[in-house]
Design a protein around this motif. Structure first.
Motif, mmCIF file in Angstrom:
data_model
loop_
_atom_site.group_PDB
_atom_site.id
_atom_site.type_symbol
_atom_site.label_atom_id
_atom_site.label_comp_id
_atom_site.label_asym_id
_atom_site.label_seq_id
_atom_site.Cartn_x
_atom_site.Cartn_y
_atom_site.Cartn_z
ATOM 1 N N GLN A 140 -6.814 1.415 4.603
ATOM 2 C CA GLN A 140 -6.228 2.749 4.676
ATOM 3 C C GLN A 140 -6.029 3.184 6.130
ATOM 4 O O GLN A 140 -5.016 3.798 6.466
ATOM 5 C CB GLN A 140 -7.091 3.743 3.906
ATOM 6 N N LEU A 178 -4.820 2.954 -3.931
ATOM 7 C CA LEU A 178 -5.066 2.181 -2.710
ATOM 8 C C LEU A 178 -6.411 1.463 -2.774
ATOM 9 O O LEU A 178 -7.326 1.714 -1.992
ATOM 10 C CB LEU A 178 -5.002 3.100 -1.484
ATOM 11 N N GLY A 200 0.813 -1.206 0.000
ATOM 12 C CA GLY A 200 0.000 0.000 0.000
ATOM 13 C C GLY A 200 0.854 1.267 0.000
ATOM 14 O O GLY A 200 0.595 2.207 -0.745
ATOM 15 N N PRO A 212 -3.146 8.254 -3.755
ATOM 16 C CA PRO A 212 -4.232 7.608 -3.019
ATOM 17 C C PRO A 212 -5.177 6.775 -3.883
ATOM 18 O O PRO A 212 -5.750 5.800 -3.405
ATOM 19 C CB PRO A 212 -4.984 8.777 -2.378
ATOM 20 N N LEU A 261 1.014 4.004 -2.843
ATOM 21 C CA LEU A 261 0.776 5.418 -2.531
ATOM 22 C C LEU A 261 1.911 6.271 -3.092
ATOM 23 O O LEU A 261 1.672 7.326 -3.672
ATOM 24 C CB LEU A 261 0.653 5.606 -1.013
ATOM 25 N N TRP A 299 -1.934 13.202 0.637
ATOM 26 C CA TRP A 299 -3.151 12.399 0.743
ATOM 27 C C TRP A 299 -4.203 13.139 1.572
ATOM 28 O O TRP A 299 -5.393 13.134 1.249
ATOM 29 C CB TRP A 299 -2.784 11.062 1.362
#
Length: 180
Positions: A55, A28, A16, A25, A20, A111
């Motif tokens: 997340q 994800l 992840g 984002p 990212l 993010w």
């Protein structure tokens, strides 16, 4: 990954952070992460109830690392001035053991601009950082809370500059400490 290799929660989280770093984002999501790891979405859902839970787990990792780095720095120094210098440097120098990027601050801050839940977590971590900075400043005889905000802003901003050391942060702390 081969089909015989069992993926752990940590494997997914590391993937992840890599996603990212490389795709922002929007990368994800279960399907692209599963493709990246060469497995099915079922493996993702074995570890996480949904993408939001995934997340949130990523943010848990970032928060724990960022705050552990700070508390370790604070515990190692004998006086407030030295702790303040180390704390500011610790914010500047912090790099993750999990993220693919050496600057997780940049990733999380970018993010957070479009994700209220990420912004809340960032605000929480920055609030704890400010509390620590303010406490050390007050312990050093400096009561203006604006200095804590300036130190935090400089610490975060220094990570964006193409330099290898945090000498400017030391100069800022020296300046602030001269005000008492």
């Amino acid at each position: 990954m081969t089909s015989k290799t069992r993926l752990s929660k940590a494997d997914w989280l590391k993937a992840g952070f890599t996603a990212l770093t490389e795709g922002g984002p929007s990368a994800l999501k279960a399907e692209p992460l599963a493709r990246r790891l060469g497995t099915s979405k079922g493996s993702f859902y074995w570890h996480f109830a949904d993408v939001a839970a995934f997340q949130s787990a990523m943010l848990d990792v970032w928060e724990a690392e960022a705050l552990t780095a700070l508390t370790t720095v604070i515990e190692e120094e004998p006086n407030a001035g030295a702790r303040l210098r180390r704390l500011a440097a610790g914010i500047t120098d912090y790099s993750s053991t999990v993220t693919a990027d050496t600057n997780p601050e940049r990733l999380i801050r970018a993010w957070a601009k479009d994700a209220p839940t990420v912004a809340e977590r960032l605000t929480k971590v920055d609030g704890l950082r400010l509390d620590l900075l303010n406490g050390l400043l007050q312990e050093s005889g400096i009561s203006n809370p604006d200095w804590a905000q300036l130190i935090l802003a400089a610490s975060v901003g220094l990570k964006e500059l193409p330099q290898t050391d945090n000498a400017p942060m030391g100069s800022l702390i020296d300046l602030v400490m001269s005000l008492r």
